[in-house]
Design a protein around this motif. Structure first.
Motif, short mmCIF file in Angstrom:
data_model
loop_
_atom_site.label_atom_id
_atom_site.label_comp_id
_atom_site.label_asym_id
_atom_site.label_seq_id
_atom_site.Cartn_x
_atom_site.Cartn_y
_atom_site.Cartn_z
N ARG A 16 0.76 4.04 -2.98
CA ARG A 16 0.46 5.47 -2.79
C ARG A 16 1.53 6.32 -3.46
O ARG A 16 1.23 7.35 -4.08
CB ARG A 16 0.39 5.77 -1.29
N GLU A 57 0.81 -1.22 0.00
CA GLU A 57 0.00 0.00 0.00
C GLU A 57 0.84 1.27 0.00
O GLU A 57 0.53 2.23 -0.70
CB GLU A 57 -0.95 0.01 1.20
N ARG A 58 1.89 1.27 0.78
CA ARG A 58 2.72 2.48 0.87
C ARG A 58 3.37 2.81 -0.47
O ARG A 58 3.37 3.96 -0.91
CB ARG A 58 3.78 2.30 1.95
N LYS A 59 3.89 1.79 -1.12
CA LYS A 59 4.53 2.02 -2.41
C LYS A 59 3.50 2.35 -3.48
O LYS A 59 3.77 3.15 -4.40
CB LYS A 59 5.36 0.79 -2.82
#
Length: 672
Positions: free
Chosen positions: A506, A502-504
């Motif tokens: 985003r 999820e972080r990447k």
């Protein structure tokens, strides 16, 4: 074949029961979904939801005048076109009378001797236009009626030297050769335009508005003017969207496709009966004036690629200022249908919440206004549509709608990013707008309202996967188009998120937006961003799911057990055979349940088409489940992910085949 009502009801009921049995998921959510936005079932009340960051003070009176504003000092986009339009609404005749002065600046490196104009209202001239042939007179849940006839008539095209160029205009149909289609015209110029040079034309035109069913028209006194003026097509420079040679990107108005235009400046004066209120792209440049029973609104917008407006004597107007991180200051303008006057706070909350989240996740909203129009009952064809700085909500069909009210606003505000600023070519790569907006919409609905999509059930709707980067009119039908560019595209993005994290993800979405806002990117451009952010190669994934039309079905073919003796004790060898149809999306977990209640998990982590899992234990395998946590979002045949071992082979195979065929038939017939 036509089915009677009783048969339809029986088949739908059978589908629901079968889906529940097969998936263990709530089928109703996806069954009720629409492809513009998915309905959400929740017991939550938006009135009790937490206020959005930066909430404004008490709103002004509904009768307060709109705020007059001024242009920003710096350009954000390359301004290729400049329109000065004066349009008058004849409310009785349902007709627009317009004059425009348009200046086009050659952005390329070659001299240009002709212009292309989109004349979208001509899609409604007759049943023989390309739009009507392809759509069958239907868009989403709306159908054309006998009054849904309209068109645009060009009265004159005057060059700077005074010559009337109208005789030089030719209607062209480059996509299908349809002689009855007049939605695209080529104009041979009297003086070619050199690189960096400009041409200015003065044009007069009339528009006969259709009874609204496809984005524009009238419903009673309500008017939606979308795609209403002669609009210059996009001249793509070398390198734009991977283009080898510069040239015009000009297509007809198709049943599936939406729009593609260049950025520029719009200064538009709209004259309506004095009891009408108007909503429009941009902001008021001066206080409205009343003369001889007509009211003139003057709107201005820059760094946008289209201009739309709506008018009605019944609008209940409300305006609030709003600021948050990434939103330096925007005036949210709400044009309510009287039936929804009591829902003002819900609309405002959805607009503020979505603006705040999109600005936080992707980047700043640079415009000073956002207008929201609520069409009246019976004008659903004008609802759920996006234009620069202006969106239309779902029409006011009922007094107290469910969360589809919020979802529609959230979806259309999302378009301000992927349609409005990134401005992809929706003729040719619609998924880069619709799929991205659907993905972002789900994120906001989850973050703000706690409503999450039922992704495994939504995946079952992928009955006919097709490439996402193909021309919009090459999909078989509007349902086929929607299934792929909305739903499947969203799942493809979620597949990237599952693999990258999820972080990447985003970071991928933010980098893509920041890199290509005001640039007209392509699917290949997005792939390059994914590879840049993740540092890995994504050719196989994009080749299968973006440039190809693959799904990622994983099936359990058989579960066999056989007793054996080992050191004087009975053992059971269990063999689970799995197969893959379509592309590899990553490791797949396989859960085995044994007769004593114990379980074991195995991982199939290869791109091979088949594999076997062999285990020897004191108890036989009772059943096997592939991907029990539903991490493979592009698996559209969940019915074959589970198998019991105790069923006799003939019964097992017969049951699986029958269930598969029945469910596929029902979903294909009724799913959209």
């Amino acid at each position: 074949m036509q089915l009677n009502a009783r048969t339809r009801i029986a088949l739908i009921a059978a589908a629901a029961v079968l889906a529940l049995a097969l998936f263990g998921q709530e089928f109703r959510t996806a069954w009720l979904s629409q492809y513009t936005y998915a309905s959400a079932i929740s017991s939550g009340d938006p009135k009790t939801a937490k206020p959005a960051p930066g909430a404004a003070a008490a709103p002004p009176s509904a009768s307060a005048p709109e705020t007059v504003q001024r242009p920003k000092p710096a350009a954000l986009a390359r301004r290729v076109v400049e329109y000065h339009i004066d349009v008058r609404l004849d409310a009785e005749a349902k007709t627009l009378h317009g004059e425009q002065t348009v200046t086009w600046t050659n952005p390329g490196a070659k001299t240009v001797s002709e212009l292309y104009f989109h004349l979208y209202p001509n899609a409604f001239e007759s049943p023989q236009t390309t739009f009507m042939r392809e759509s069958g007179g239907r868009l989403r849940n709306d159908r054309a009626v006998p009054e849904s006839v309209g068109g645009i008539t060009l009265r004159s095209i005057i060059a700077e030297d005074g010559e009337n160029l109208l005789p030089r205009l030719q209607y062209v149909s480059p996509d299908d050769g349809n002689p009855n289609d007049r939605t695209l015209a080529r104009l041979r110029l009297s003086q070619p335009v050199p690189p960096g040079g400009s041409v200015t034309l003065r044009m007069q035109f009339d528009v006969k508005l259709p009874r609204v069913f496809a984005r524009m028209g009238y419903a009673g006194d309500f008017v939606m003017a979308g795609q209403w003026f002669p609009k210059i097509a996009v001249y793509e420079t070398k390198g734009t969207r991977g283009r080898k040679q510069e040239g015009w990107n000009a297509h007809q108005y198709h049943g599936n496709s939406e729009f593609y235009s260049d950025f520029g400046i719009f200064s538009v004066k709209i004259r309506v009966p004095e009891n009408y209120k108007t909503a429009a792209t941009g902001f008021l440049a001066e206080t409205p004036k009343i003369e001889s029973g007509m009211k003139t609104y003057h709107y201005y917008a820059d760094d946008v690629h289209d201009f739309a407006w709506a008018a009605s004597p019944d609008f209940i107007y409300s305006e609030e200022s709003y600021s948050a991180k990434g939103i330096p200051g925007v005036r949210i303008k709400l044009y309510l249908d009287p039936l929804h006057a009591h829902l003002r706070e819900r609309y405002m909350h959805a607009a503020k919440s979505s603006l705040a989240k999109y600005a936080e996740w992707y980047g700043a909203y640079p415009y000073s206004t956002l207008s929201i129009v609520v069409p009246p009952k019976g004008a659903g064809g004008a609802g759920g549509m996006e234009y620069p700085t202006l969106i239309t909500a779902a029409s006011a069909e009922e007094e107290n709608p469910g969360f589809e009210l919020e979802r529609t606003v959230v979806h259309e505000v999302g378009h301000q990013y992927w349609y409005g600023m990134v401005a992809t070519n929706e003729f040719e790569e619609a998924w880069l707008d619709e799929g991205f907006t659907s993905y972002a919409e789900d994120k906001v609905m989850d973050a703000i309202y706690g409503i999450s999509p039922n992704l495994p059930v939504e995946a079952v709707y992928l009955t006919d996967p097709a490439p996402l980067d193909q021309l919009s009119w090459k999909y078989r039908s509007h349902e086929h188009y929607a299934e792929n560019v909305y739903l499947r595209a969203k799942l493809v993005l979620l597949g990237i998120e599952r693999r990258a994290g999820e972080r990447k993800m985003r970071a991928i979405m933010r980098t893509y937006f920041q890199t290509y806002k005001f640039k007209h990117p392509s699917s290949r451009d997005f792939q390059r961003i994914v590879e840049k952010v993740t540092g890995t190669d994504w050719d196989d994934y994009f080749g299968a799911f973006v440039y190809g039309g693959e799904a990622a079905d994983v099936a359990i073919e058989s579960v066999r057990t056989a007793p054996s003796e080992s050191n004087g004790s009975r053992q059971y060898e269990s063999v689970v055979t799995l197969s893959r149809t379509g592309a590899y999306t990553g490791p797949i977990a396989v859960l085995l349940q044994f007769a004593d209640g114990s379980v074991s998990t195995h991982v199939w982590d290869s791109d091979s088409a088949r594999t076997e899992i062999r285990v020897t234990r004191p108890h036989p395998v009772v059943w096997a489940a592939a991907d029990p946590n539903r991490t493979n979002l592009l698996d559209n045949r969940l019915y074959n992910n589970f198998m019991k071992a105790e069923l006799p082979r003939t019964t097992r195979n017969r049951w699986n085949l029958g269930a598969a065929k029945l469910l596929e038939t029902i979903i294909a017939r009724f799913g959209w």
